[in-house]
Design a protein around this motif. Structure first.
Motif, PDB file in Angstrom:
ATOM      1  N   LEU A 121       0.810  -1.215   0.000  1.00  0.00           N
ATOM      2  CA  LEU A 121       0.000   0.000   0.000  1.00  0.00           C
ATOM      3  C   LEU A 121       0.849   1.274   0.000  1.00  0.00           C
ATOM      4  CD1 LEU A 121      -2.754  -1.067   2.556  1.00  0.00           C
ATOM      5  CD2 LEU A 121      -2.969  -0.894   0.061  1.00  0.00           C
ATOM      6  N   GLY A 122       2.159   1.140   0.069  1.00  0.00           N
ATOM      7  CA  GLY A 122       3.037   2.310   0.097  1.00  0.00           C
ATOM      8  C   GLY A 122       2.964   3.064   1.411  1.00  0.00           C
ATOM      9  N   LYS A 123       2.665   2.348   2.492  1.00  0.00           N
ATOM     10  CA  LYS A 123       2.559   2.962   3.816  1.00  0.00           C
ATOM     11  C   LYS A 123       3.858   2.747   4.590  1.00  0.00           C
ATOM     12  CE  LYS A 123      -1.881   3.799   3.418  1.00  0.00           C
ATOM     13  NZ  LYS A 123      -2.522   5.092   3.580  1.00  0.00           N
ATOM     14  N   PRO A 124       4.333   3.777   5.274  1.00  0.00           N
ATOM     15  CA  PRO A 124       5.478   3.552   6.152  1.00  0.00           C
ATOM     16  C   PRO A 124       5.043   2.702   7.337  1.00  0.00           C
ATOM     17  CG  PRO A 124       4.643   5.773   6.433  1.00  0.00           C
ATOM     18  CD  PRO A 124       3.861   5.160   5.304  1.00  0.00           C
ATOM     19  N   ILE A 125       5.944   1.865   7.800  1.00  0.00           N
ATOM     20  CA  ILE A 125       5.633   0.987   8.922  1.00  0.00           C
ATOM     21  C   ILE A 125       6.787   0.980   9.903  1.00  0.00           C
ATOM     22  CG2 ILE A 125       6.422  -1.060   7.646  1.00  0.00           C
ATOM     23  CD1 ILE A 125       4.211  -2.653   9.207  1.00  0.00           C
ATOM     24  N   LEU A 126       6.443   1.065  11.165  1.00  0.00           N
ATOM     25  CA  LEU A 126       7.396   0.964  12.275  1.00  0.00           C
ATOM     26  C   LEU A 126       7.121  -0.368  12.949  1.00  0.00           C
ATOM     27  CD1 LEU A 126       9.405   1.869  14.451  1.00  0.00           C
ATOM     28  CD2 LEU A 126       7.585   3.323  15.407  1.00  0.00           C
ATOM     29  N   ILE A 127       8.128  -1.228  12.965  1.00  0.00           N
ATOM     30  CA  ILE A 127       7.936  -2.564  13.529  1.00  0.00           C
ATOM     31  C   ILE A 127       8.810  -2.777  14.755  1.00  0.00           C
ATOM     32  CG2 ILE A 127       7.180  -3.638  11.371  1.00  0.00           C
ATOM     33  CD1 ILE A 127      10.040  -4.755  11.035  1.00  0.00           C
ATOM     34  N   MET A 128       8.279  -3.570  15.678  1.00  0.00           N
ATOM     35  CA  MET A 128       9.048  -4.028  16.827  1.00  0.00           C
ATOM     36  C   MET A 128       8.813  -5.532  16.926  1.00  0.00           C
ATOM     37  SD  MET A 128       9.235  -2.706  20.779  1.00  0.00           S
ATOM     38  CE  MET A 128       7.823  -3.535  21.501  1.00  0.00           C
ATOM     39  N   PRO A 129       9.875  -6.318  16.856  1.00  0.00           N
ATOM     40  CA  PRO A 129       9.695  -7.777  16.886  1.00  0.00           C
ATOM     41  C   PRO A 129       9.320  -8.303  18.264  1.00  0.00           C
ATOM     42  CG  PRO A 129      12.030  -7.223  16.840  1.00  0.00           C
ATOM     43  CD  PRO A 129      11.279  -5.926  16.706  1.00  0.00           C
ATOM     44  N   ARG A 130       8.496  -9.319  18.233  1.00  0.00           N
ATOM     45  CA  ARG A 130       8.197 -10.081  19.440  1.00  0.00           C
ATOM     46  C   ARG A 130       9.462 -10.867  19.818  1.00  0.00           C
ATOM     47  NH1 ARG A 130       2.596 -11.192  20.104  1.00  0.00           N
ATOM     48  NH2 ARG A 130       1.332 -10.373  18.395  1.00  0.00           N
ATOM     49  N   ILE A 188       7.660   9.837  14.137  1.00  0.00           N
ATOM     50  CA  ILE A 188       6.709   9.077  13.322  1.00  0.00           C
ATOM     51  C   ILE A 188       6.044   9.920  12.230  1.00  0.00           C
ATOM     52  CG2 ILE A 188       4.657   9.351  14.773  1.00  0.00           C
ATOM     53  CD1 ILE A 188       4.378   6.180  14.193  1.00  0.00           C
ATOM     54  N   ASP A 189       5.850  11.202  12.490  1.00  0.00           N
ATOM     55  CA  ASP A 189       5.217  12.053  11.479  1.00  0.00           C
ATOM     56  C   ASP A 189       6.128  12.320  10.286  1.00  0.00           C
ATOM     57  OD1 ASP A 189       2.739  12.333  12.819  1.00  0.00           O
ATOM     58  OD2 ASP A 189       3.649  13.806  14.169  1.00  0.00           O
ATOM     59  N   ASN A 190       7.396  11.974  10.417  1.00  0.00           N
ATOM     60  CA  ASN A 190       8.348  12.167   9.315  1.00  0.00           C
ATOM     61  C   ASN A 190       8.578  10.906   8.492  1.00  0.00           C
ATOM     62  OD1 ASN A 190       8.815  14.877  10.074  1.00  0.00           O
ATOM     63  ND2 ASN A 190      10.186  14.165  11.681  1.00  0.00           N
ATOM     64  N   LEU A 191       7.948   9.794   8.876  1.00  0.00           N
ATOM     65  CA  LEU A 191       8.093   8.558   8.109  1.00  0.00           C
ATOM     66  C   LEU A 191       7.250   8.645   6.841  1.00  0.00           C
ATOM     67  CD1 LEU A 191       7.873   5.828  10.899  1.00  0.00           C
ATOM     68  CD2 LEU A 191       9.918   6.759   9.817  1.00  0.00           C
ATOM     69  N   HIS A 192       7.787   8.099   5.766  1.00  0.00           N
ATOM     70  CA  HIS A 192       7.089   8.128   4.482  1.00  0.00           C
ATOM     71  C   HIS A 192       7.137   6.762   3.829  1.00  0.00           C
ATOM     72  CE1 HIS A 192       6.703  12.458   4.636  1.00  0.00           C
ATOM     73  NE2 HIS A 192       7.969  12.509   5.020  1.00  0.00           N
ATOM     74  N   GLY A 193       6.137   6.462   3.035  1.00  0.00           N
ATOM     75  CA  GLY A 193       6.080   5.209   2.292  1.00  0.00           C
ATOM     76  C   GLY A 193       6.751   5.354   0.942  1.00  0.00           C
ATOM     77  N   TYR A 194       8.054   5.303   0.915  1.00  0.00           N
ATOM     78  CA  TYR A 194       8.805   5.510  -0.321  1.00  0.00           C
ATOM     79  C   TYR A 194       8.699   4.345  -1.287  1.00  0.00           C
ATOM     80  CZ  TYR A 194      11.059   9.257   2.298  1.00  0.00           C
ATOM     81  OH  TYR A 194      11.296  10.380   3.033  1.00  0.00           O
ATOM     82  N   GLN A 195       8.670   3.151  -0.759  1.00  0.00           N
ATOM     83  CA  GLN A 195       8.710   1.978  -1.624  1.00  0.00           C
ATOM     84  C   GLN A 195       7.388   1.233  -1.596  1.00  0.00           C
ATOM     85  OE1 GLN A 195      12.333   0.462   0.449  1.00  0.00           O
ATOM     86  NE2 GLN A 195      12.950  -0.050  -1.627  1.00  0.00           N
TER      87      GLN A 195
END
Length: 159
Positions: A81-90, A131-138
């Protein structure tokens, strides 16, 4: 809107609690979370235990940023979807999962500009600050590339 998802298999209170506390400290009222089946109830963000498939898709599409566990489905959907995502692994040692595959997944997806990785709560707080500066570049396609399919065909044909 920031959409938080923990997947459907196990609770991930460490992620949800950190985002909930961050939202309070930063006056954020634009966070919605799918928190799974857990005893923890966030106080500062909107939440539901589970979403229907359709509602989940709508939340993903409406979100400016996704915050999630390091599940491949969550990551790939965001990239499609071209959304930026912030992940934290379990982590397995915290009994959040059965093994540490999400740590390995995080390391592999870290190379994408649209994927930010936080390995623990302090890194998550630091990433949330920007977080407001993250972008979905790819973006990625929902299917394997022609190059990959051709390489697999060539490999199979070589036998």
């Amino acid at each position: 809107m920031i959409f938080v998802t923990v997947g459907a298999q196990m609770p991930f209170d460490r992620l949800v609690k950190t985002v909930d506390q961050w939202a309070l400290e930063h006056g954020r009222d634009d966070v919605f979370a799918q928190i799974g089946q857990t005893d923890y109830r966030p106080l500062n963000i909107q939440w539901v235990p589970f979403l229907s498939t359709e509602e989940f898709k709508l939340r993903y599409e409406a979100a400016k940023v996704i915050v999630a566990h390091a599940g491949t489905g969550s990551i790939i959907t965001a990239l499609q979807l071209g959304k930026p995502i912030l992940i934290m692994p379990r982590r397995a040692d915290l009994r959040e999962t059965r093994n540490d595959h999400q740590i390995a997944t995080s390391e592999q997806f870290r190379r994408f500009d649209s994927v930010a990785v936080a390995l623990d709560e302090s890194e998550l707080i630091n990433q949330l600050k920007g977080i407001d500066n993250l972008h979905g570049y790819q973006t990625i396609e929902p299917y394997a590339s022609h190059e990959l399919i051709d390489a697999i065909r060539e490999f199979i044909d070589s036998f």
